[in-house]
Design a protein around this motif. Structure first.
Motif, PDB file in Angstrom:
ATOM      1  N   LYS A 168       0.841  -1.206   0.000  1.00 23.43           N
ATOM      2  CA  LYS A 168       0.000   0.000   0.000  1.00 23.43           C
ATOM      3  C   LYS A 168       0.869   1.247   0.000  1.00 23.43           C
ATOM      4  O   LYS A 168       1.885   1.306   0.698  1.00 23.43           O
ATOM      5  CB  LYS A 168      -0.914  -0.013   1.226  1.00 23.43           C
ATOM      6  CG  LYS A 168      -1.929   1.107   1.235  1.00 23.43           C
ATOM      7  CD  LYS A 168      -2.934   0.927   2.354  1.00 23.43           C
ATOM      8  CE  LYS A 168      -4.049   1.925   2.257  1.00 23.43           C
ATOM      9  NZ  LYS A 168      -5.100   1.684   3.257  1.00 23.43           N
ATOM     10  N   HIS A 206      -3.798   3.591  -1.954  1.00 21.83           N
ATOM     11  CA  HIS A 206      -4.167   2.379  -2.685  1.00 21.83           C
ATOM     12  C   HIS A 206      -3.007   1.387  -2.696  1.00 21.83           C
ATOM     13  O   HIS A 206      -1.884   1.737  -2.372  1.00 21.83           O
ATOM     14  CB  HIS A 206      -4.612   2.726  -4.104  1.00 21.83           C
ATOM     15  CG  HIS A 206      -5.889   3.497  -4.119  1.00 21.83           C
ATOM     16  ND1 HIS A 206      -7.121   2.903  -4.252  1.00 21.83           N
ATOM     17  CD2 HIS A 206      -6.124   4.822  -3.980  1.00 21.83           C
ATOM     18  CE1 HIS A 206      -8.065   3.834  -4.209  1.00 21.83           C
ATOM     19  NE2 HIS A 206      -7.488   5.002  -4.043  1.00 21.83           N
ATOM     20  N   CYS A 229      -0.755   4.019  -9.243  1.00 24.28           N
ATOM     21  CA  CYS A 229      -1.269   3.636  -7.929  1.00 24.28           C
ATOM     22  C   CYS A 229      -1.357   4.898  -7.075  1.00 24.28           C
ATOM     23  O   CYS A 229      -0.334   5.416  -6.612  1.00 24.28           O
ATOM     24  CB  CYS A 229      -0.347   2.600  -7.277  1.00 24.28           C
ATOM     25  SG  CYS A 229      -0.965   2.025  -5.675  1.00 24.28           S
ATOM     26  N   TYR A 234      -4.180  -4.705  -8.186  1.00 23.71           N
ATOM     27  CA  TYR A 234      -4.431  -3.440  -7.501  1.00 23.71           C
ATOM     28  C   TYR A 234      -5.774  -3.506  -6.801  1.00 23.71           C
ATOM     29  O   TYR A 234      -6.727  -4.065  -7.344  1.00 23.71           O
ATOM     30  CB  TYR A 234      -4.384  -2.257  -8.472  1.00 23.71           C
ATOM     31  CG  TYR A 234      -5.358  -2.355  -9.615  1.00 23.71           C
ATOM     32  CD1 TYR A 234      -6.621  -1.784  -9.523  1.00 23.71           C
ATOM     33  CD2 TYR A 234      -5.028  -3.044 -10.771  1.00 23.71           C
ATOM     34  CE1 TYR A 234      -7.529  -1.896 -10.558  1.00 23.71           C
ATOM     35  CE2 TYR A 234      -5.940  -3.150 -11.814  1.00 23.71           C
ATOM     36  CZ  TYR A 234      -7.179  -2.571 -11.698  1.00 23.71           C
ATOM     37  OH  TYR A 234      -8.083  -2.686 -12.728  1.00 23.71           O
ATOM     38  N   ASP A 235      -5.839  -2.980  -5.616  1.00 23.07           N
ATOM     39  CA  ASP A 235      -7.050  -2.981  -4.808  1.00 23.07           C
ATOM     40  C   ASP A 235      -7.873  -4.246  -5.093  1.00 23.07           C
ATOM     41  O   ASP A 235      -7.441  -5.319  -4.761  1.00 23.07           O
ATOM     42  CB  ASP A 235      -7.845  -1.693  -5.005  1.00 23.07           C
ATOM     43  CG  ASP A 235      -7.048  -0.467  -4.529  1.00 23.07           C
ATOM     44  OD1 ASP A 235      -6.245  -0.602  -3.580  1.00 23.07           O
ATOM     45  OD2 ASP A 235      -7.213   0.604  -5.111  1.00 23.07           O
TER      46      ASP A 235
END
Length: 111
Positions: A50, A88, A84, A69-70
């Motif tokens: 993160k 996130h 990013c 991602y996420d």
């Protein structure tokens, strides 16, 4: 200002951020940004992490990879950019047969 990555020592980071194999990187750093030329060999990855206080842009120079991602994921190839945002998470995996070479720029946020 020109940054010549050929003049910057390459560092080898095994299992970077919990990833597979090793991450090879040449890094320019100042108070505001980290600018990196990174290489992931086939099967190597940068672990899922993160960005709490910064964001990252990755421009794929050569090779292909897979970005997590996420709650999503997608494939990337040379000429594409991933982003990013602050707050996130993401990961980069070399799922190809050749080196994945990319330019990464991590910008610090001063809120």
């Amino acid at each position: 200002m020109t940054i010549d990555f050929n003049d910057i020592e390459e560092k080898i980071k095994p299992h970077f951020k919990g990833g597979e194999k090793e991450y090879r990187v040449r890094t320019y750093l100042d108070n505001e940004n980290r600018i990196m030329r990174g290489v992931l060999k086939p099967g190597a990855s940068i672990g899922y992490h993160k960005h709490e206080l910064n964001s990252e842009v990755m421009y794929i120079i050569s090779g292909k990879g897979h970005v997590l991602y996420d709650q999503g994921e997608e494939d990337v190839v040379a000429g594409q950019v991933t982003y990013c945002p602050k707050g996130h998470s993401h990961s980069l995996v070399n799922n190809g047969d050749e080196d994945l070479v990319f330019l990464g720029i991590v910008g610090e946020h001063h809120d």
